[in-house]
Scaffold this motif. Sequence first.
Motif, PDB file in Angstrom:
ATOM      1  N   MET A   1     -35.720  25.810 -22.083  1.00 55.66           N
ATOM      2  CA  MET A   1     -34.626  25.613 -22.782  1.00 55.66           C
ATOM      3  C   MET A   1     -33.782  26.763 -23.237  1.00 55.66           C
ATOM      4  SD  MET A   1     -34.159  23.428 -26.330  1.00 55.66           S
ATOM      5  CE  MET A   1     -32.705  23.388 -27.163  1.00 55.66           C
ATOM      6  N   ALA A   2     -32.499  27.125 -22.682  1.00 60.04           N
ATOM      7  CA  ALA A   2     -31.793  28.404 -22.978  1.00 60.04           C
ATOM      8  C   ALA A   2     -31.179  28.087 -24.592  1.00 60.04           C
ATOM      9  CB  ALA A   2     -30.932  28.506 -21.824  1.00 60.04           C
ATOM     10  N   THR A   3     -31.096  28.846 -25.405  1.00 56.33           N
ATOM     11  CA  THR A   3     -30.519  28.682 -26.522  1.00 56.33           C
ATOM     12  C   THR A   3     -29.276  29.982 -26.345  1.00 56.33           C
ATOM     13  OG1 THR A   3     -32.216  30.385 -27.698  1.00 56.33           O
ATOM     14  CG2 THR A   3     -32.303  27.863 -27.925  1.00 56.33           C
ATOM     15  N   ASP A   4     -28.255  29.487 -27.088  1.00 56.87           N
ATOM     16  CA  ASP A   4     -27.053  30.393 -27.079  1.00 56.87           C
ATOM     17  C   ASP A   4     -26.483  30.633 -28.545  1.00 56.87           C
ATOM     18  OD1 ASP A   4     -25.865  28.670 -24.323  1.00 56.87           O
ATOM     19  OD2 ASP A   4     -26.684  30.545 -24.330  1.00 56.87           O
ATOM     20  N   THR A   5     -27.095  29.884 -29.399  1.00 60.81           N
ATOM     21  CA  THR A   5     -26.476  30.071 -30.701  1.00 60.81           C
ATOM     22  C   THR A   5     -27.618  29.894 -31.836  1.00 60.81           C
ATOM     23  OG1 THR A   5     -26.426  27.522 -31.082  1.00 60.81           O
ATOM     24  CG2 THR A   5     -24.505  28.582 -30.156  1.00 60.81           C
ATOM     25  N   LEU A   6     -27.347  30.438 -32.945  1.00 64.95           N
ATOM     26  CA  LEU A   6     -28.206  30.569 -34.138  1.00 64.95           C
ATOM     27  C   LEU A   6     -28.634  29.080 -34.369  1.00 64.95           C
ATOM     28  CD1 LEU A   6     -29.564  32.641 -36.071  1.00 64.95           C
ATOM     29  CD2 LEU A   6     -27.406  31.991 -37.524  1.00 64.95           C
ATOM     30  N   VAL A   7     -27.693  28.116 -34.521  1.00 61.78           N
ATOM     31  CA  VAL A   7     -27.996  26.734 -34.798  1.00 61.78           C
ATOM     32  C   VAL A   7     -28.989  26.172 -33.742  1.00 61.78           C
ATOM     33  CG1 VAL A   7     -26.963  24.299 -34.789  1.00 61.78           C
ATOM     34  CG2 VAL A   7     -25.736  26.285 -35.662  1.00 61.78           C
ATOM     35  N   ASP A   8     -29.164  26.630 -32.388  1.00 60.06           N
ATOM     36  CA  ASP A   8     -30.011  26.232 -31.320  1.00 60.06           C
ATOM     37  C   ASP A   8     -31.464  26.833 -31.650  1.00 60.06           C
ATOM     38  OD1 ASP A   8     -28.274  24.706 -30.062  1.00 60.06           O
ATOM     39  OD2 ASP A   8     -27.824  26.561 -28.622  1.00 60.06           O
ATOM     40  N   ALA A   9     -31.611  27.961 -32.093  1.00 58.38           N
ATOM     41  CA  ALA A   9     -32.738  28.740 -32.466  1.00 58.38           C
ATOM     42  C   ALA A   9     -33.331  28.071 -33.833  1.00 58.38           C
ATOM     43  CB  ALA A   9     -32.381  30.231 -32.686  1.00 58.38           C
ATOM     44  N   GLN A  10     -32.590  27.785 -34.781  1.00 59.27           N
ATOM     45  CA  GLN A  10     -32.922  27.316 -36.112  1.00 59.27           C
ATOM     46  C   GLN A  10     -33.442  25.757 -35.675  1.00 59.27           C
ATOM     47  OE1 GLN A  10     -29.092  27.651 -38.130  1.00 59.27           O
ATOM     48  NE2 GLN A  10     -30.089  29.504 -39.204  1.00 59.27           N
ATOM     49  N   GLY A  11     -32.777  25.080 -34.923  1.00 56.08           N
ATOM     50  CA  GLY A  11     -33.465  23.829 -34.358  1.00 56.08           C
ATOM     51  C   GLY A  11     -34.832  23.653 -33.756  1.00 56.08           C
ATOM     52  N   LEU A  12     -34.985  24.955 -32.864  1.00 57.82           N
ATOM     53  CA  LEU A  12     -36.415  25.132 -32.414  1.00 57.82           C
ATOM     54  C   LEU A  12     -37.396  25.317 -33.526  1.00 57.82           C
ATOM     55  CD1 LEU A  12     -35.228  27.307 -29.406  1.00 57.82           C
ATOM     56  CD2 LEU A  12     -36.438  24.937 -29.065  1.00 57.82           C
ATOM     57  N   LEU A  13     -37.097  26.165 -34.536  1.00 55.50           N
ATOM     58  CA  LEU A  13     -37.850  26.468 -35.468  1.00 55.50           C
ATOM     59  C   LEU A  13     -38.319  25.421 -36.313  1.00 55.50           C
ATOM     60  CD1 LEU A  13     -39.164  28.768 -37.160  1.00 55.50           C
ATOM     61  CD2 LEU A  13     -37.105  28.967 -38.484  1.00 55.50           C
ATOM     62  N   ARG A  14     -37.172  24.300 -36.626  1.00 53.95           N
ATOM     63  CA  ARG A  14     -37.696  23.231 -37.274  1.00 53.95           C
ATOM     64  C   ARG A  14     -38.512  22.112 -36.693  1.00 53.95           C
ATOM     65  NH1 ARG A  14     -32.184  23.823 -38.574  1.00 53.95           N
ATOM     66  NH2 ARG A  14     -31.543  22.389 -37.008  1.00 53.95           N
ATOM     67  N   SER A  15     -38.261  22.338 -35.258  1.00 53.14           N
ATOM     68  CA  SER A  15     -39.211  21.379 -34.610  1.00 53.14           C
ATOM     69  C   SER A  15     -40.632  21.904 -34.202  1.00 53.14           C
ATOM     70  CB  SER A  15     -38.270  20.878 -33.415  1.00 53.14           C
ATOM     71  OG  SER A  15     -38.358  22.012 -32.453  1.00 53.14           O
ATOM     72  N   GLY A  16     -40.798  23.118 -34.855  1.00 48.80           N
ATOM     73  CA  GLY A  16     -42.157  23.430 -34.567  1.00 48.80           C
ATOM     74  C   GLY A  16     -42.447  24.216 -33.117  1.00 48.80           C
ATOM     75  N   ARG A  17     -41.261  24.542 -32.691  1.00 46.22           N
ATOM     76  CA  ARG A  17     -41.389  25.440 -31.236  1.00 46.22           C
ATOM     77  C   ARG A  17     -41.375  26.667 -31.609  1.00 46.22           C
ATOM     78  NH1 ARG A  17     -37.710  22.132 -27.250  1.00 46.22           N
ATOM     79  NH2 ARG A  17     -38.898  23.278 -25.781  1.00 46.22           N
ATOM     80  N   TRP A  18     -42.249  27.372 -32.127  1.00 51.20           N
ATOM     81  CA  TRP A  18     -42.105  28.590 -32.847  1.00 51.20           C
ATOM     82  C   TRP A  18     -42.111  29.896 -31.851  1.00 51.20           C
ATOM     83  CZ3 TRP A  18     -46.631  26.067 -35.327  1.00 51.20           C
ATOM     84  CH2 TRP A  18     -46.225  25.148 -36.551  1.00 51.20           C
ATOM     85  N   ALA A  19     -42.611  29.758 -30.864  1.00 49.17           N
ATOM     86  CA  ALA A  19     -42.761  30.784 -29.780  1.00 49.17           C
ATOM     87  C   ALA A  19     -41.376  30.820 -29.146  1.00 49.17           C
ATOM     88  CB  ALA A  19     -43.830  30.643 -28.864  1.00 49.17           C
ATOM     89  N   ILE A  20     -40.869  29.599 -28.762  1.00 51.87           N
ATOM     90  CA  ILE A  20     -39.556  29.672 -28.002  1.00 51.87           C
ATOM     91  C   ILE A  20     -38.748  30.123 -29.008  1.00 51.87           C
ATOM     92  CG2 ILE A  20     -37.756  27.928 -26.979  1.00 51.87           C
ATOM     93  CD1 ILE A  20     -40.253  26.360 -26.030  1.00 51.87           C
ATOM     94  N   ALA A  21     -38.470  29.540 -30.372  1.00 47.01           N
ATOM     95  CA  ALA A  21     -37.819  29.741 -31.452  1.00 47.01           C
ATOM     96  C   ALA A  21     -37.617  31.638 -31.678  1.00 47.01           C
ATOM     97  CB  ALA A  21     -38.077  29.234 -32.815  1.00 47.01           C
ATOM     98  N   ALA A  22     -38.939  32.113 -31.588  1.00 43.62           N
ATOM     99  CA  ALA A  22     -39.057  33.479 -31.826  1.00 43.62           C
ATOM    100  C   ALA A  22     -38.254  34.282 -30.688  1.00 43.62           C
ATOM    101  CB  ALA A  22     -40.381  33.852 -31.825  1.00 43.62           C
ATOM    102  N   SER A  23     -38.207  33.720 -29.432  1.00 40.66           N
ATOM    103  CA  SER A  23     -37.727  34.356 -28.474  1.00 40.66           C
ATOM    104  C   SER A  23     -36.207  34.352 -28.587  1.00 40.66           C
ATOM    105  CB  SER A  23     -38.124  33.863 -27.017  1.00 40.66           C
ATOM    106  OG  SER A  23     -39.377  33.993 -26.857  1.00 40.66           O
ATOM    107  N   ALA A  24     -35.772  33.210 -29.087  1.00 45.56           N
ATOM    108  CA  ALA A  24     -34.473  32.882 -29.154  1.00 45.56           C
ATOM    109  C   ALA A  24     -33.696  33.711 -30.163  1.00 45.56           C
ATOM    110  CB  ALA A  24     -34.041  31.571 -29.424  1.00 45.56           C
ATOM    111  N   PHE A  25     -34.471  33.981 -31.254  1.00 45.40           N
ATOM    112  CA  PHE A  25     -34.048  34.828 -32.353  1.00 45.40           C
ATOM    113  C   PHE A  25     -34.119  36.228 -31.913  1.00 45.40           C
ATOM    114  CE2 PHE A  25     -35.475  31.342 -35.395  1.00 45.40           C
ATOM    115  CZ  PHE A  25     -34.288  30.877 -35.969  1.00 45.40           C
TER     116      PHE A  25
END
Length: 65
Positions: A1-25
Motif C-alpha cells: 500500500m503506497a501512502t501519499d499523505t500524512l493522513v494515510d500514514a496516521q491511519g496505518l499507525l492507528r490500525s497497528g501496521r507499525w512497520a508500514i507506518a514507519a516507512s510511510a512517515f
Amino acid sequence: MATDTLVDAQGLLRSGRWAIAASAFERLKDSTDATAAFEGLGQALWWLDDGDGCLAARERAYRGY
C-alpha cells in the motif's frame, strides 16, 4: 500500500501496521509537515521496540513544535 499523505500514514499507525507506518512517515519527513511526520515516526518506532529511533524522532518533533 503506497501512502501519499500524512493522513494515510496516521491511519496505518492507528490500525497497528507499525512497520508500514514507519516507512510511510520516513518518506514524509521531507514534506511540508515534517514535524507531524517525525511525531508519527516516533510513535511507530515505539511500537516496534526501537527505543533509540523513537527518542530521536520524538526529539526532532519536539524541536519542530
